[in-house]
Design a protein around this motif. Structure first.
Motif, PDB file in Angstrom:
ATOM      1  N   SER A 240       0.837  -1.197   0.000  1.00  0.00           N
ATOM      2  CA  SER A 240       0.000   0.000   0.000  1.00  0.00           C
ATOM      3  C   SER A 240       0.875   1.251   0.000  1.00  0.00           C
ATOM      4  O   SER A 240       2.085   1.187   0.233  1.00  0.00           O
ATOM      5  CB  SER A 240      -0.921   0.013   1.235  1.00  0.00           C
ATOM      6  N   PHE A 263      -3.719  -5.781  -1.705  1.00  0.00           N
ATOM      7  CA  PHE A 263      -3.404  -4.451  -2.207  1.00  0.00           C
ATOM      8  C   PHE A 263      -4.442  -3.475  -1.676  1.00  0.00           C
ATOM      9  O   PHE A 263      -5.645  -3.739  -1.708  1.00  0.00           O
ATOM     10  CB  PHE A 263      -3.438  -4.439  -3.741  1.00  0.00           C
ATOM     11  N   SER A 264      -3.989  -2.321  -1.190  1.00  0.00           N
ATOM     12  CA  SER A 264      -4.933  -1.337  -0.653  1.00  0.00           C
ATOM     13  C   SER A 264      -4.323   0.056  -0.678  1.00  0.00           C
ATOM     14  O   SER A 264      -3.110   0.225  -0.853  1.00  0.00           O
ATOM     15  CB  SER A 264      -5.320  -1.701   0.789  1.00  0.00           C
ATOM     16  N   VAL A 269      -2.063   0.787  -9.155  1.00  0.00           N
ATOM     17  CA  VAL A 269      -1.658  -0.379  -8.381  1.00  0.00           C
ATOM     18  C   VAL A 269      -0.547  -1.176  -9.037  1.00  0.00           C
ATOM     19  O   VAL A 269       0.486  -1.441  -8.427  1.00  0.00           O
ATOM     20  CB  VAL A 269      -2.887  -1.286  -8.122  1.00  0.00           C
ATOM     21  N   ASN A 291      -5.386 -12.945  -5.217  1.00  0.00           N
ATOM     22  CA  ASN A 291      -5.129 -11.683  -4.528  1.00  0.00           C
ATOM     23  C   ASN A 291      -6.441 -11.020  -4.121  1.00  0.00           C
ATOM     24  O   ASN A 291      -7.501 -11.267  -4.698  1.00  0.00           O
ATOM     25  CB  ASN A 291      -4.349 -10.731  -5.441  1.00  0.00           C
ATOM     26  N   PHE A 293      -7.882  -7.293  -3.994  1.00  0.00           N
ATOM     27  CA  PHE A 293      -7.741  -5.880  -4.320  1.00  0.00           C
ATOM     28  C   PHE A 293      -8.768  -5.137  -3.479  1.00  0.00           C
ATOM     29  O   PHE A 293      -9.963  -5.148  -3.770  1.00  0.00           O
ATOM     30  CB  PHE A 293      -7.957  -5.671  -5.817  1.00  0.00           C
ATOM     31  N   LEU A 297      -8.566   1.651  -3.627  1.00  0.00           N
ATOM     32  CA  LEU A 297      -7.809   1.490  -4.866  1.00  0.00           C
ATOM     33  C   LEU A 297      -8.544   2.203  -5.993  1.00  0.00           C
ATOM     34  O   LEU A 297      -9.765   2.257  -6.008  1.00  0.00           O
ATOM     35  CB  LEU A 297      -7.642   0.013  -5.210  1.00  0.00           C
ATOM     36  N   MET A 301      -5.243  -2.712 -12.029  1.00  0.00           N
ATOM     37  CA  MET A 301      -5.246  -3.945 -11.240  1.00  0.00           C
ATOM     38  C   MET A 301      -5.273  -5.204 -12.115  1.00  0.00           C
ATOM     39  O   MET A 301      -6.086  -6.097 -11.841  1.00  0.00           O
ATOM     40  CB  MET A 301      -6.453  -3.925 -10.285  1.00  0.00           C
ATOM     41  N   ASN A 314      -9.168 -13.907  -8.273  1.00  0.00           N
ATOM     42  CA  ASN A 314      -8.902 -12.741  -7.431  1.00  0.00           C
ATOM     43  C   ASN A 314     -10.225 -12.131  -6.972  1.00  0.00           C
ATOM     44  O   ASN A 314     -11.266 -12.296  -7.611  1.00  0.00           O
ATOM     45  CB  ASN A 314      -8.105 -11.682  -8.196  1.00  0.00           C
ATOM     46  N   PHE A 316     -11.891  -8.618  -6.411  1.00  0.00           N
ATOM     47  CA  PHE A 316     -11.809  -7.173  -6.641  1.00  0.00           C
ATOM     48  C   PHE A 316     -12.969  -6.521  -5.901  1.00  0.00           C
ATOM     49  O   PHE A 316     -14.100  -6.510  -6.382  1.00  0.00           O
ATOM     50  CB  PHE A 316     -11.906  -6.866  -8.131  1.00  0.00           C
ATOM     51  N   TRP A 319     -12.690  -0.465  -6.745  1.00  0.00           N
ATOM     52  CA  TRP A 319     -11.949   0.382  -7.676  1.00  0.00           C
ATOM     53  C   TRP A 319     -12.766   1.640  -7.890  1.00  0.00           C
ATOM     54  O   TRP A 319     -13.978   1.663  -7.657  1.00  0.00           O
ATOM     55  CB  TRP A 319     -11.659  -0.327  -9.003  1.00  0.00           C
ATOM     56  N   ALA A 323     -10.751  -1.669 -13.162  1.00  0.00           N
ATOM     57  CA  ALA A 323      -9.914  -2.713 -12.566  1.00  0.00           C
ATOM     58  C   ALA A 323      -8.785  -3.109 -13.519  1.00  0.00           C
ATOM     59  O   ALA A 323      -7.608  -2.987 -13.187  1.00  0.00           O
ATOM     60  CB  ALA A 323     -10.763  -3.936 -12.202  1.00  0.00           C
TER      61      ALA A 323
END
Length: 477
Positions: A240, A263-264, A269, A291, A293, A297, A301, A314, A316, A319, A323
């Motif tokens: 991050s 992720f943040s 990203v 992952n 996300f 974000l 991505m 992932n 998500f 966003w 994305a």
């Protein structure tokens, strides 16, 4: 004859004056080192492993009512976390990668190196016991940490090949100048590390091996910069708040897996590919799997330029713009993901073709298969003959999207949340004592990594906030 010779000399001089970009342009017909000849087969194998883990979870849950950490449906975690004594064979982790980065050996077969000193004052002459001293060594090393650490980098942390950063059993945060640089190297594994609040650094000498140091210009301020590198695996990290990207993969890098990360709190990203015109990145192959996300974000991505990108399973959950974006005709294979659109009705589209007309991108191979779209999210697919191109990739139905909560449950750093992470055994010393890696600086924290609540020790928190303010002050100078 003399004219021919002169022309040849002029041609050689012109070629010799080319930058690395020019040389790369002369070798466009050659595949990148480490480039897999059948990316569709790699994507197919990822789904086979996920479905096998899900089937195993369902079978064991039904027959034994076992709800242990083994039953995740996540093939990477199931590979090593099912062994309660995993910490006695840490290098088993190197056999657990999937996708394009599955051949990353890291420091497998090398000796263990225990980081005991969190300081980073001299990028030219690092002290033994520090992380910088370990990563510049030329021999394979499996690097572990004696205790919880906040490592505030003075400059870029430049790696040599065949290194594993194994943060299991400790709570390790890397912040500061330049952060992690993987440039023109191979076989690196980074596992279970917090990387955040990275800013630009450079314009100084930095050591890259025991026998060499040189001048480095200003870095971009990425969390992890992968530059002309191959066989790289980034797993279970929390990233991050960096100046530029959280992870960038550029300049002919390939054989990359980015998995189980959180992720943040970031704008741009992840960037995959140097530029639309950098043709060697056509051989870039990246797997983005399992992952999360998460909070705050905005975009990228990832954002892809050229290459083959497999985005699989992932979650998500946030966003603000889009994305997955791209330009330069990348192949994007999106399978078994959950896309939760924001409430902004103008930002429901998952995809974005950046600065490209529809006449041009209509032929790009972008495919969504088995994805779950929530809150009005939609994926704009494209490509001529896409069914043939992706036949092998999705011949195993990605039903795993229905299990996305379970598969991504432990994305990010595996903190002190009942995960039986164990403690690092202090080398092969005579005492055989264990170093307590669970009673140090601080636990996972919500404001910065998007994970758990702050640690309740007010003095520790005050120390961390003070250090953070110093870093932010220096970054604005």
């Amino acid at each position: 004859m003399e004219m021919v010779c002169s022309s040849g000399i002029v041609f050689l001089l012109l070629v010799g004056s080319f930058s690395h970009l020019g040389w790369a342009m002369l070798n466009l017909t050659l595949p990148l080192p480490g480039q897999h000849p059948s990316p569709e087969a790699v994507a197919h194998e990822v789904h086979r492993k996920v479905n096998a883990s899900i089937s195993r979870r369902e079978m064991l849950s039904y027959t034994t009512n076992d709800q242990s950490n083994c039953l995740t449906g996540n093939p990477i975690d199931d590979c090593w976390r099912c062994d309660p004594n995993w910490h006695l064979n840490r290098q088993r982790l190197a056999d657990c990668a999937i996708g394009f980065g599955q051949y990353a050996l890291g420091g497998k077969g090398g000796r263990y190196y225990v980081v005991t000193d969190s300081s980073d004052h001299d990028p030219v002459n690092p002290k033994p016991g520090t992380l910088r001293y370990a990563v510049i060594q030329t021999e394979p090393l499996w690097i572990v940490f004696a205790s919880n650490m906040l490592i505030q980098l003075s400059e870029e942390l430049i790696f040599n090949s065949y290194k594993t950063l194994d943060g299991r059993g400790a709570n390790v945060h890397i912040i500061g100048g330049g952060c992690v640089t993987l440039q023109y190297i191979t076989n690196v594994i980074i596992h279970n590390i917090h990387i955040h609040h990275c800013y630009q650094a450079g314009e100084t000498n930095i050591r890259s091996s025991p026998t060499h140091y040189g001048w480095r210009t200003k870095s971009d301020g990425d969390g992890i910069s992968i530059f002309g590198a191959r066989d790289i695996w980034i797993d279970h990290c929390s990233l991050s708040h960096c100046k530029d990207g959280l992870i960038d993969v550029v300049m002919g890098s390939t054989g990359i897996t980015i998995s189980n990360n959180l992720f943040s709190h970031h704008n741009e990203v992840m960037l995959l590919g140097h530029s639309d015109d950098y043709l060697p990145d056509s051989g870039m192959q990246v797997t983005i799997a399992f992952n999360h996300f998460g909070k705050k974000l905005i975009q990228r991505m990832p954002r892809c330029r050229r290459g083959y990108i497999h985005v699989v399973n992932n979650d998500f959950t946030r966003w603000e713009m889009y994305a997955i974006g791209g330009s330069g005709n990348p192949t994007i294979n999106s399978q078994g993901n959950r896309y939760i659109a924001p409430y902004d009705r103008n930002a429901k589209e998952v995809t974005k073709r950046v600065d490209t007309s529809e006449d041009e991108w209509r032929g790009w191979n972008w495919r969504s298969e088995g994805d779950i779209m929530v809150n009005g999210a939609f994926f704009v697919a494209s490509g001529q003959g896409v069914e043939v191109k992706y036949e092998k990739a999705y011949s195993v139905e990605p039903k795993s999207a229905a299990y996305i909560d379970q598969i991504t449950l432990n994305a990010g750093v595996l903190g002190n949340r009942g995960n039986n992470l164990g403690k690092w055994t202090a080398g092969n010393n005579d005492s055989g004592a264990y170093l307590d890696a669970n009673s140090g600086i601080f636990e996972d924290y919500d404001e910065y990594s998007g994970s758990q609540r702050p640690y309740t020790d007010s003095s520790t928190l005050t120390t961390f906030v003070t250090l953070l303010l110093i870093v932010l002050f220096l970054s604005m100078k």
